[in-house]
Design a protein around this motif. Structure first.
Motif, short mmCIF file in Angstrom:
data_model
loop_
_atom_site.label_atom_id
_atom_site.label_comp_id
_atom_site.label_asym_id
_atom_site.label_seq_id
_atom_site.Cartn_x
_atom_site.Cartn_y
_atom_site.Cartn_z
N LYS A 1 -2.17 3.87 -7.32
CA LYS A 1 -0.97 4.71 -7.20
C LYS A 1 -0.40 5.03 -8.57
CE LYS A 1 3.80 4.84 -6.67
NZ LYS A 1 4.90 4.33 -7.52
N HIS B 1 -2.64 8.64 -9.40
CA HIS B 1 -1.82 9.62 -8.68
C HIS B 1 -0.53 9.90 -9.42
CE1 HIS B 1 -4.43 9.47 -5.07
NE2 HIS B 1 -4.67 8.24 -5.52
N CYS C 1 -0.26 8.95 -0.60
CA CYS C 1 -0.15 10.10 -1.50
C CYS C 1 -0.20 11.37 -0.64
CB CYS C 1 -1.29 10.11 -2.52
SG CYS C 1 -1.20 11.55 -3.64
N CYS D 1 -8.51 5.19 -2.26
CA CYS D 1 -8.35 6.16 -3.34
C CYS D 1 -9.66 6.89 -3.65
CB CYS D 1 -7.84 5.46 -4.60
SG CYS D 1 -7.48 6.56 -5.99
N TYR E 1 0.85 -1.21 0.00
CA TYR E 1 0.00 0.00 0.00
C TYR E 1 0.88 1.25 0.00
CZ TYR E 1 -4.33 -2.56 0.84
OH TYR E 1 -5.42 -3.38 0.72
N HIS E 2 0.32 2.33 -0.54
CA HIS E 2 1.07 3.57 -0.71
C HIS E 2 0.36 4.75 -0.05
CE1 HIS E 2 3.58 1.60 -3.81
NE2 HIS E 2 2.46 0.95 -4.09
N THR F 1 4.28 10.47 -3.77
CA THR F 1 3.84 9.22 -3.15
C THR F 1 5.01 8.50 -2.51
OG1 THR F 1 4.14 7.97 -5.21
CG2 THR F 1 1.97 8.93 -4.83
N LEU G 1 -3.39 3.22 -0.43
CA LEU G 1 -3.65 3.23 -1.86
C LEU G 1 -3.03 1.97 -2.49
CD1 LEU G 1 -2.69 6.95 -2.65
CD2 LEU G 1 -4.94 6.04 -2.06
N ASP H 1 -1.56 -0.58 -5.54
CA ASP H 1 -0.57 -0.35 -6.60
C ASP H 1 -1.20 0.25 -7.85
OD1 ASP H 1 2.00 -1.01 -5.66
OD2 ASP H 1 1.54 -3.14 -5.76
#
Length: 392
Positions: free
Chosen positions: A357, A361, A344, A382, A341-342, A366, A352, A354
């Motif tokens: 992202k 985004h 932003c 998201c 997970y990410h 990020t 978020l 993959d």
């Protein structure tokens, strides 16, 4: 039962019904010197589970904690396996002896009694190859029958699932002045097609068996499995030494190619629409005349010699070739895998996936929020600020 003398009728039970029950889940062979877990009840070969527990003290089946001292010898199960194997061997011997006796006794009615129990080297060789050949052809026939039965069951299940929707659709069609096709008629037609195809394959197998018996040469049996290389020029990929079974169709070979790719770090989804194989035999320069489609039973409809190869004309669609999709639309709790997970910072959002992202985004600031997290639900934030373009 009840202490009295019980009847002991001769019952015919398929030995294959016990195959999965006596397999070691580690080596996938028949369990040898069985040990059973006193914790979870799973059985293994003594050598297999001893080696596994030396590396990691968990049960290979359920991942529960397990110590070597908790494994107990299962003498009863060992006896059952030995009895099954002995009875199977005895039954095979009786079956083939009846076949041989039925063929030879009528041909030699005046044979002296002194030689009736004497087996010459020629007879011994004949019995060996006769038994091997009949067993191989019968196995292919049983496999064809099993595949046809599975196809019938799938069609019947699909009919049961869609019958309600089909009834409603038919009613709407009739109300609009059209003529609706009876779903039961369609099912009957489909089952008839499966039966016709099965009769065709049985005829081909019978002809192959007849040709073999006429030649009386046990070598080069057309229905024995062979290994081939499968080439995928579109990806520069080769599946080496793939076992080609006597009943494999073009569809089955495609499935084996996808399985081989999955085992080598690819993520195949399916073969491209209309893809088919060309057969290339040893020293054959032009394979254009040997085409293998999805429904071709390769070993029965053409000759596949050792050293042959198959070339896929078409492509294999990989996971990365598909349009990006948010985890919220693809999540399946039964097959959940670790996810990265990410965060932003531009949108002030965490969690978020993959795909979002990368697609939603682009150009944002990020960073990784967490790695190898196994989600329990379809988690991706998201869409919380309307930023997700993949779910629209």
């Amino acid at each position: 039962m009840g202490g009295g003398a019980a009847m002991d009728p001769t019952l015919l039970i398929r030995a294959s019904a016990f195959d999965d029950l006596v397999l070691c889940p580690i080596c996938m062979g028949q369990i040898s010197d069985c040990l059973i877990s006193g914790v979870c009840g799973h059985r293994f070969c003594a050598a297999c589970i001893t080696e596994c527990l030396a590396h990691k003290k968990i049960c290979p089946c359920c991942n529960g904690p397990l110590e070597k001292e908790q494994m107990v010898k299962d003498g009863t199960f060992n006896t059952i396996i030995e009895t099954l194997q002995r009875e199977k061997t005895d039954a095979e011997n009786r079956y083939f002896q009846r076949l041989i006796d039925g063929a030879t006794i009528s041909e030699r009615p005046t044979e002296p009694t002194a030689t009736a129990t004497t087996t010459s080297p020629i007879e011994a060789l004949f019995r060996q190859h006769f038994r091997q050949s009949i067993a191989e052809f019968q196995k292919v026939f049983c496999d064809l029958e099993a595949k046809a039965q599975l196809a019938r069951e799938r069609e019947t299940a699909a009919f049961a699932t869609s019958s309600a929707a089909s009834t409603a659709s038919a009613a709407a069609t009739v109300a609009a002045g059209g003529s609706a096709l009876d779903p039961e008629v369609l099912l009957a037609q489909r089952l008839l097609e499966i039966d016709d195809q099965q009769r065709k394959y049985t005829s081909l197998l019978t002809r192959a068996c007849g040709d073999y018996l006429q030649r009386a040469i046990p070598t080069g049996l057309a229905v024995l499995p062979v290994r081939v290389d499968i080439y995928l020029p579109a990806r520069g990929y080769t599946a080496r030494s793939v076992l080609l079974e006597p009943t494999d169709s073009g569809d089955d070979i495609k499935a084996k190619l996808l399985k081989d790719m999955a085992a080598n770090s690819f993520k195949p989804v399916r073969c491209s629409e209309g893809a088919f194989f060309r057969l290339v035999r040893p020293l054959m320069t032009d394979p254009a005349d040997v085409l293998i489609t999805d429904k071709t039973i390769v070993r029965l409809e053409t000759t596949v010699e050792p050293g042959s190869s198959l070339v896929l004309v078409g492509d294999v669609v990989l996971q990365e070739d598909l349009p990006k999709r948010c985890l919220r639309t693809t999540f399946d709790p039964a097959t959940a895998e670790p996810v990265t997970y990410h965060t932003c910072k531009t949108c002030q959002l965490n969690w978020l996936c993959d795909a979002c992202k990368t697609a939603c985004h682009v150009g944002h600031e990020t960073s990784v929020f967490t790695k190898n997290h196994v989600p329990a639900f379809a988690c991706c934030y998201c869409s919380r600020k309307g930023a997700c373009t993949l779910c629209k």
